[in-house]
Design a protein around this motif. Structure first.
Motif, PDB file in Angstrom:
ATOM      1  N   GLY A 187     -17.868  -2.618  -9.708  1.00 23.40           N
ATOM      2  CA  GLY A 187     -18.571  -1.511  -9.637  1.00 23.40           C
ATOM      3  C   GLY A 187     -18.141  -0.213  -8.852  1.00 23.40           C
ATOM      4  O   GLY A 187     -17.330  -0.359  -7.745  1.00 23.40           O
ATOM      5  N   TYR A 188     -18.476   0.935  -9.478  1.00 23.89           N
ATOM      6  CA  TYR A 188     -18.300   2.180  -9.030  1.00 23.89           C
ATOM      7  C   TYR A 188     -19.433   2.684  -8.973  1.00 23.89           C
ATOM      8  O   TYR A 188     -20.118   2.963  -9.914  1.00 23.89           O
ATOM      9  CB  TYR A 188     -17.072   2.956  -9.620  1.00 23.89           C
ATOM     10  CG  TYR A 188     -17.063   4.314  -9.368  1.00 23.89           C
ATOM     11  CD1 TYR A 188     -16.505   4.768  -8.157  1.00 23.89           C
ATOM     12  CD2 TYR A 188     -17.804   5.420 -10.147  1.00 23.89           C
ATOM     13  CE1 TYR A 188     -16.682   5.978  -7.960  1.00 23.89           C
ATOM     14  CE2 TYR A 188     -17.662   6.703  -9.734  1.00 23.89           C
ATOM     15  CZ  TYR A 188     -17.060   6.880  -8.404  1.00 23.89           C
ATOM     16  OH  TYR A 188     -17.142   8.246  -8.019  1.00 23.89           O
ATOM     17  N   VAL A 189     -19.903   3.527  -7.739  1.00 21.15           N
ATOM     18  CA  VAL A 189     -20.802   4.116  -7.599  1.00 21.15           C
ATOM     19  C   VAL A 189     -20.850   5.923  -7.170  1.00 21.15           C
ATOM     20  O   VAL A 189     -19.993   5.783  -5.973  1.00 21.15           O
ATOM     21  CB  VAL A 189     -22.063   3.594  -6.542  1.00 21.15           C
ATOM     22  CG1 VAL A 189     -23.154   4.436  -6.347  1.00 21.15           C
ATOM     23  CG2 VAL A 189     -22.321   2.276  -6.800  1.00 21.15           C
TER      24      VAL A 189
ATOM     25  N   PRO B  11     -14.091  15.317 -12.147  1.00 16.49           N
ATOM     26  CA  PRO B  11     -12.378  15.204 -11.579  1.00 16.49           C
ATOM     27  C   PRO B  11     -12.192  15.004 -10.171  1.00 16.49           C
ATOM     28  O   PRO B  11     -12.732  15.783  -9.432  1.00 16.49           O
ATOM     29  CB  PRO B  11     -11.925  16.156 -12.334  1.00 16.49           C
ATOM     30  CG  PRO B  11     -12.455  16.750 -13.686  1.00 16.49           C
ATOM     31  CD  PRO B  11     -13.991  16.456 -12.988  1.00 16.49           C
ATOM     32  N   GLY B  12     -11.389  14.209  -9.955  1.00 19.35           N
ATOM     33  CA  GLY B  12     -11.090  13.824  -8.300  1.00 19.35           C
ATOM     34  C   GLY B  12     -11.947  12.616  -8.078  1.00 19.35           C
ATOM     35  O   GLY B  12     -11.397  12.152  -6.867  1.00 19.35           O
ATOM     36  N   LYS B  13     -12.950  12.146  -8.306  1.00 15.51           N
ATOM     37  CA  LYS B  13     -13.699  11.337  -7.621  1.00 15.51           C
ATOM     38  C   LYS B  13     -13.397   9.817  -8.064  1.00 15.51           C
ATOM     39  O   LYS B  13     -13.786   8.694  -7.320  1.00 15.51           O
ATOM     40  CB  LYS B  13     -15.348  11.463  -8.074  1.00 15.51           C
ATOM     41  CG  LYS B  13     -16.190  12.711  -7.532  1.00 15.51           C
ATOM     42  CD  LYS B  13     -16.142  12.403  -6.127  1.00 15.51           C
ATOM     43  CE  LYS B  13     -17.440  11.404  -5.737  1.00 15.51           C
ATOM     44  NZ  LYS B  13     -17.524  11.753  -4.040  1.00 15.51           N
TER      45      LYS B  13
ATOM     46  N   VAL C 184      -9.210   6.456 -12.603  1.00 15.22           N
ATOM     47  CA  VAL C 184      -8.690   5.363 -12.299  1.00 15.22           C
ATOM     48  C   VAL C 184      -9.544   4.052 -12.769  1.00 15.22           C
ATOM     49  O   VAL C 184      -9.030   3.121 -13.274  1.00 15.22           O
ATOM     50  CB  VAL C 184      -8.666   5.119 -10.508  1.00 15.22           C
ATOM     51  CG1 VAL C 184      -8.117   3.956 -10.099  1.00 15.22           C
ATOM     52  CG2 VAL C 184      -7.638   6.363 -10.048  1.00 15.22           C
ATOM     53  N   VAL C 185     -10.779   4.132 -12.840  1.00 17.25           N
ATOM     54  CA  VAL C 185     -11.518   3.280 -13.301  1.00 17.25           C
ATOM     55  C   VAL C 185     -11.302   3.028 -14.861  1.00 17.25           C
ATOM     56  O   VAL C 185     -11.303   1.745 -15.202  1.00 17.25           O
ATOM     57  CB  VAL C 185     -13.027   3.281 -13.037  1.00 17.25           C
ATOM     58  CG1 VAL C 185     -14.084   2.335 -13.812  1.00 17.25           C
ATOM     59  CG2 VAL C 185     -13.390   3.486 -11.434  1.00 17.25           C
TER      60      VAL C 185
ATOM     61  N   PRO D 122     -12.097   4.716  -5.666  1.00 17.59           N
ATOM     62  CA  PRO D 122     -10.756   5.139  -5.849  1.00 17.59           C
ATOM     63  C   PRO D 122     -10.658   6.673  -5.892  1.00 17.59           C
ATOM     64  O   PRO D 122     -10.172   7.268  -6.813  1.00 17.59           O
ATOM     65  CB  PRO D 122     -10.767   4.478  -7.522  1.00 17.59           C
ATOM     66  CG  PRO D 122     -11.862   4.782  -7.969  1.00 17.59           C
ATOM     67  CD  PRO D 122     -13.200   4.462  -6.909  1.00 17.59           C
ATOM     68  N   TYR D 123     -11.175   7.400  -4.642  1.00 19.35           N
ATOM     69  CA  TYR D 123     -11.055   8.625  -4.635  1.00 19.35           C
ATOM     70  C   TYR D 123      -9.653   9.414  -4.592  1.00 19.35           C
ATOM     71  O   TYR D 123      -8.803   8.777  -4.321  1.00 19.35           O
ATOM     72  CB  TYR D 123     -11.703   9.314  -3.650  1.00 19.35           C
ATOM     73  CG  TYR D 123     -13.218   8.437  -3.152  1.00 19.35           C
ATOM     74  CD1 TYR D 123     -13.996   8.553  -4.269  1.00 19.35           C
ATOM     75  CD2 TYR D 123     -13.595   7.942  -2.060  1.00 19.35           C
ATOM     76  CE1 TYR D 123     -15.446   7.988  -4.114  1.00 19.35           C
ATOM     77  CE2 TYR D 123     -14.759   7.554  -1.629  1.00 19.35           C
ATOM     78  CZ  TYR D 123     -15.585   7.283  -3.070  1.00 19.35           C
ATOM     79  OH  TYR D 123     -16.915   6.878  -2.806  1.00 19.35           O
ATOM     80  N   LEU D 124      -9.549  10.330  -5.564  1.00 23.58           N
ATOM     81  CA  LEU D 124      -8.283  11.081  -5.636  1.00 23.58           C
ATOM     82  C   LEU D 124      -8.031  12.469  -4.514  1.00 23.58           C
ATOM     83  O   LEU D 124      -6.863  12.831  -4.638  1.00 23.58           O
ATOM     84  CB  LEU D 124      -8.093  11.327  -7.082  1.00 23.58           C
ATOM     85  CG  LEU D 124      -7.955  10.520  -8.145  1.00 23.58           C
ATOM     86  CD1 LEU D 124      -7.916  10.917  -9.753  1.00 23.58           C
ATOM     87  CD2 LEU D 124      -6.917   9.369  -7.996  1.00 23.58           C
TER      88      LEU D 124
END
Length: 269
Positions: free
Chosen positions: A194-196, A201-203, A207-208, A267-269
């Motif tokens: 899960g990604y919440v 862009p950048g969050k 990656v997901v 997975p923050y960039l």
């Protein structure tokens, strides 16, 4: 116990993360025994009970005013309106995230704490110089050490003991929410990931999406995002059976989605 007026520019209710932050902050201050009044802008969405929507108990008072969106002077007008509510509250302390509301409230003489989440703009630098030199200035709270260094660079005369680093935090997620969910996706998978959060862009949505391509035996559940960002990602990756977009979920229900996953990613960039 103190009477605390929390000055914000947040719209209540709204999907913005800052609205969740100020509601949680006021809840925490009230839970510590203080009488708290949140001054915020009226949202346009009808959600019923604000406290239920954000998943917190109604232990503080919310005072709303119309949000003025003018091409010039709208933020200053909103700040003046927020400050005008203080005479009825008669607080012992002001806690502010909104610079202009705090600036407008300086004549009240009430001690104040200012919380900064970003470095000030050119105009805000001038405003904050007045704020920090005011006799009622009690504390500057910043959310990172890097931000503290930036404020020390901009205002080298600020006393070190008046700058407090308090990193953003979160409530421990509930392990048993009691909310039934239909997650969709495939009935049998190796993992549910899960990604919440937002999808701009950048969050980390990039990656997901790449993980979903490389790991076809795992279902990836994406919770959050504006309609525009959701449309963009659905057009790009909506045909993947292992990438499920749930859209925006009200804050009170987010823990149920978290608890339904095997793994959560940030997975923050």
């Amino acid at each position: 116990m103190m009477r605390i007026a929390y000055l914000s520019s947040s719209t209540i209710p709204s999907r913005a993360a800052n609205s969740v932050h100020v509601m949680k902050m006021c809840h925490a201050l009230a839970s510590a025994g203080h009488e708290v009044f949140l001054i915020a802008r009226q949202g346009v969405d009808s959600v019923g009970d604000d406290f239920q929507w954000y998943g917190i108990s109604p232990c503080f008072t919310i005072l709303k005013h119309k949000a003025w969106r003018l091409p010039v002077g709208g933020e200053a007008l909103n700040g003046l309106i927020s400050a005008s509510r203080l005479s009825a509250i008669r607080p012992d302390l002001l806690y502010a995230r909104h610079r202009l509301s705090l600036f407008a409230a300086l004549p009240s003489g009430v001690p104040f704490v200012f919380e900064a989440h970003a470095a000030p703009t050119k105009l805000e630098k001038v405003i904050l110089r007045r704020v920090f030199r005011h006799s009622s200035f009690a504390r500057l709270v910043v959310i990172s050490k890097a931000l503290r260094h930036e404020f020390e660079r901009l205002y080298p005369w600020l006393p070190a003991e008046k700058i407090q680093v308090a990193h953003d935090a979160a409530d421990p997620p509930a392990s048993d929410t009691g909310i039934p969910l239909d997650l969709g996706g495939r009935p049998t998978v190796d993992l549910r990931v899960g990604y919440v959060g937002h999808l701009y862009p950048g969050k980390g949505m990039e990656v997901v999406a790449e993980l979903a391509t490389r790991l076809p035996s795992i279902d990836f559940h994406v919770i959050g995002g504006t309609e525009r960002d959701l449309d963009r990602w659905r057009q790009r990756d909506g045909n993947r059976e292992n990438l499920i977009f749930h859209g925006f979920v009200e804050p009170a229900r987010v823990d149920a989605y978290r608890a339904a996953m095997d793994v959560l990613v940030a997975p923050y960039l």
